[in-house]
Write a protein that holds these residues in place. Structure first.
Motif, PDB file in Angstrom:
ATOM      1  N   PHE A   1      -3.314  33.267  81.706  1.00 26.60           N
ATOM      2  CA  PHE A   1      -2.206  32.775  80.888  1.00 26.60           C
ATOM      3  C   PHE A   1      -2.722  31.755  79.876  1.00 26.60           C
ATOM      4  O   PHE A   1      -2.411  31.826  78.674  1.00 26.60           O
ATOM      5  CB  PHE A   1      -1.149  32.169  81.814  1.00 26.60           C
ATOM      6  N   ILE A   2      -3.516  30.796  80.339  1.00 25.03           N
ATOM      7  CA  ILE A   2      -4.080  29.793  79.437  1.00 25.03           C
ATOM      8  C   ILE A   2      -4.932  30.463  78.361  1.00 25.03           C
ATOM      9  O   ILE A   2      -4.812  30.164  77.162  1.00 25.03           O
ATOM     10  CB  ILE A   2      -4.929  28.774  80.223  1.00 25.03           C
TER      11      ILE A   2
ATOM     12  N   LEU B   1      -3.816  33.745  71.321  1.00 21.88           N
ATOM     13  CA  LEU B   1      -2.684  34.029  70.437  1.00 21.88           C
ATOM     14  C   LEU B   1      -2.486  32.913  69.410  1.00 21.88           C
ATOM     15  O   LEU B   1      -2.157  33.178  68.243  1.00 21.88           O
ATOM     16  CB  LEU B   1      -1.411  34.216  71.259  1.00 21.88           C
ATOM     17  N   HIS B   2      -2.704  31.686  69.827  1.00 24.75           N
ATOM     18  CA  HIS B   2      -2.565  30.564  68.892  1.00 24.75           C
ATOM     19  C   HIS B   2      -3.659  30.608  67.830  1.00 24.75           C
ATOM     20  O   HIS B   2      -3.384  30.416  66.628  1.00 24.75           O
ATOM     21  CB  HIS B   2      -2.628  29.241  69.663  1.00 24.75           C
ATOM     22  N   GLN B   3      -4.883  30.872  68.234  1.00 26.68           N
ATOM     23  CA  GLN B   3      -5.983  30.921  67.281  1.00 26.68           C
ATOM     24  C   GLN B   3      -5.845  32.087  66.304  1.00 26.68           C
ATOM     25  O   GLN B   3      -6.344  32.028  65.171  1.00 26.68           O
ATOM     26  CB  GLN B   3      -7.318  31.004  68.028  1.00 26.68           C
TER      27      GLN B   3
ATOM     28  N   SER C   1       4.674  38.590  77.012  1.00 26.65           N
ATOM     29  CA  SER C   1       4.616  39.594  78.074  1.00 26.65           C
ATOM     30  C   SER C   1       3.232  40.238  78.101  1.00 26.65           C
ATOM     31  O   SER C   1       2.427  40.051  77.183  1.00 26.65           O
ATOM     32  CB  SER C   1       5.682  40.674  77.850  1.00 26.65           C
ATOM     33  N   GLY C   2       2.948  40.992  79.152  1.00 25.50           N
ATOM     34  CA  GLY C   2       1.720  41.772  79.230  1.00 25.50           C
ATOM     35  C   GLY C   2       0.491  41.015  79.678  1.00 25.50           C
ATOM     36  O   GLY C   2      -0.604  41.604  79.734  1.00 25.50           O
TER      37      GLY C   2
ATOM     38  N   PRO D   1      -1.572  40.791  76.231  1.00 23.84           N
ATOM     39  CA  PRO D   1      -0.511  39.833  75.890  1.00 23.84           C
ATOM     40  C   PRO D   1       0.157  40.153  74.561  1.00 23.84           C
ATOM     41  O   PRO D   1      -0.512  40.426  73.573  1.00 23.84           O
ATOM     42  CB  PRO D   1      -1.249  38.495  75.836  1.00 23.84           C
ATOM     43  N   ARG D   2       1.482  40.093  74.577  1.00 20.27           N
ATOM     44  CA  ARG D   2       2.291  40.372  73.388  1.00 20.27           C
ATOM     45  C   ARG D   2       3.376  39.321  73.255  1.00 20.27           C
ATOM     46  O   ARG D   2       4.085  39.025  74.227  1.00 20.27           O
ATOM     47  CB  ARG D   2       2.927  41.765  73.478  1.00 20.27           C
TER      48      ARG D   2
END
Length: 401
Positions: A13-14, A20-22, A375-376, A382-383
């Motif tokens: 998760f981390i 996703l942030h980068q 999700s995912g 991850p989405r």
């Protein structure tokens, strides 16, 4: 306080949040939610509650009433929400999570009662006074409904947070029930209080408060007076492992909030069945005199623990490594949290643009942070499902177009 638990129990998760942030797919100043974990937590909680024959109402304020969170909870088998206020009820209802309980902790304002009765149509509506009972009954009558009311009760030695006080004397519950039954448009359904359970810092356990005894005694008095089917709503520090305490005390309803994303106080010190499923994400803005300043907006720590060394992971690549950890000074509650200040003298060497990941027991609805449902993660894919403000309103973010 919860970052160590996140690193150990949900490292993917981390790493997904940093990635996703980068990539610019989620904003800075965001409570990020692992929707797969939320769904599984809800499923586990639902099964545990069913074993105790308890109704379950999900509390969503801590994660900003995020619609993705609401839908994950529904997929896990919980189909009703407890709304801390009207804004909460509207957001959950819009997401499809219907209102199971309204009016507790915050009473329904007088001129919003008609909307509550007709548009939200809660299963249960808590009132603190005769006047509020009358308002609910009148609104329900106009909506063509009969509203089930819960009476908030209290007696000596009960615990209330400052500013949360209100309700009927427990010793008068028989008269209160009769008063509610006499209202055209309403009927007495049961009792409630808060908090029924609290975390004991010294004993490191979740224990019943005197309030729970008050509920049990009042329910017993009503039963002796010939009433049956009394609803007993007993919220507070609710994880799946405390449901036996509630059931033994005669509770019929429970209201998990932090339990659904693994951040009750007990989750910080024990590995409970619920997985940690929320983190707070920021970004390094600039450096100044051996400090790196990260953006704030959601730097709110629910004050259930004494002060502690707040730490964060600071990195531009996905990691949960110890050498990416740094201590962070955050502004006191009396100040506006424009920035947090990261120590740069340790192993982590923050630079502008780095992602900053905290593990907070937060209250997103009182901040100006985004909430982001992802999700995912459990499948390695991850989405981003939705980016919303603290009122559960979807924000227009380019990456979601």
């Amino acid at each position: 306080m919860f970052l160590d638990v996140l690193r150990r129990r949900n490292p993917a998760f981390i790493e997904a949040a940093i990635r996703l942030h980068q990539e610019g797919r989620i904003p800075t100043n965001a409570y990020v939610l692992d929707l797969d974990a939320v769904e599984e937590n809800a499923r586990h909680f639902r099964a545990a509650a069913d074993r105790h024959n308890l109704k379950v109402f999900a509390m969503t304020k801590q994660v900003g009433r995020n619609s993705g969170f609401c839908k994950a909870v529904m997929r896990g088998g919980i189909d009703r929400a407890v709304a801390v206020d009207m804004a909460c009820a509207v957001a959950c209802n819009r997401a499809g999570l219907k209102t199971g309980h309204l009016g507790h902790l915050v009473q329904v304002p007088r001129h919003e009662a008609p909307m509550a009765a007709s548009h939200l149509a809660p299963d249960y509506w808590t009132v603190f006074s005769r006047e509020k009972a009358q308002e609910a009954a009148q609104a329900a009558k106009r909506a063509g409904r009969t509203q089930s009311l819960l009476a908030r009760i209290h007696t000596q030695k009960d615990t209330f947070y400052r500013g949360h006080e209100g309700g009927f004397p427990a010793e008068e519950i028989a008269e209160v029930a009769a008063m509610m039954d006499a209202l055209d448009g309403a009927q007495f359904a049961g009792l409630t209080t808060f908090p029924a359970l609290l975390y004991d810092q010294e004993k490191k356990k979740v224990l019943p408060t005197h309030n729970l005894t008050t509920l049990a005694r009042a329910a017993e008095a009503l039963a002796k007076a010939g009433r049956s089917g009394i609803e007993v709503n007993a919220p507070g520090t609710t994880s799946s492992i405390v449901l036996d305490i509630l059931a033994e005390a005669g509770a019929t309803q429970c209201e998990p909030g932090n339990g659904l994303h693994g951040t009750t106080p007990l989750h910080a010190i024990e590995d409970l069945p619920e997985q940690p499923a929320v983190l707070y994400l920021s970004e390094v803005s600039h450096l100044h005199q051996q400090r790196a300043y990260c953006f704030g907006g959601g730097l709110y720590i629910d004050p259930v623990f004494p002060d502690y060394d707040v730490q964060a992971i600071v990195s531009d690549t996905p990691t949960v490594a110890q050498n990416a950890m740094a201590s962070v000074e955050i502004p006191p509650p009396s100040a506006i949290d424009y920035y947090g200040m990261i120590d740069t003298t340790g192993s982590a060497k923050p630079k502008p643009g780095d992602s900053v990941v905290f593990g907070f027991r937060g209250q997103a609805f009182v901040t100006r942070a985004f909430t982001v449902g992802v999700s995912g993660i459990s499948k390695g894919d991850p989405r981003v499902e939705t980016i919303e403000n603290p009122f559960g309103v979807v924000q227009d973010w380019p990456e979601l177009r």
